[in-house]
Design a protein around this motif. Sequence first.
Motif: not given
Length: 121
Positions: A9-38
Amino acid sequence: VQLVESGGGLVQPGGSLRLSCAAFGFTFSSSAMGWFRQAPGKEREFVGGISWSGSITYYADSVKGRFDISRDNAKNMVYLQMNSLKPEDTAVYYCAAENFLTTVAREYDYWGQGTQVTVSS
């Protein structure tokens, strides 16, 4: 296999956001997870990652001390808490899954569709 990001979303400088990622269809508990941005006109860059157990996290220097990654294997969720946001953090943020923790985007097998984060006053 599906990864679904939310929380952008839109946030002012100095603010906070929490992103979530829901996983389906694979063994999530055995997987490393990464966050990227572009950002527009830029290459996709590594933001941070977390090992399958959550015991190891790794961050890009640009976000170290401001961002925090966590996961809940019981819920198949991974989170990116972003604090002290700056305009240069503006980008589309993606979560990705791989067998091992790596900072290299091309090594990740599965990707979400991304969520837009805009930091602006």
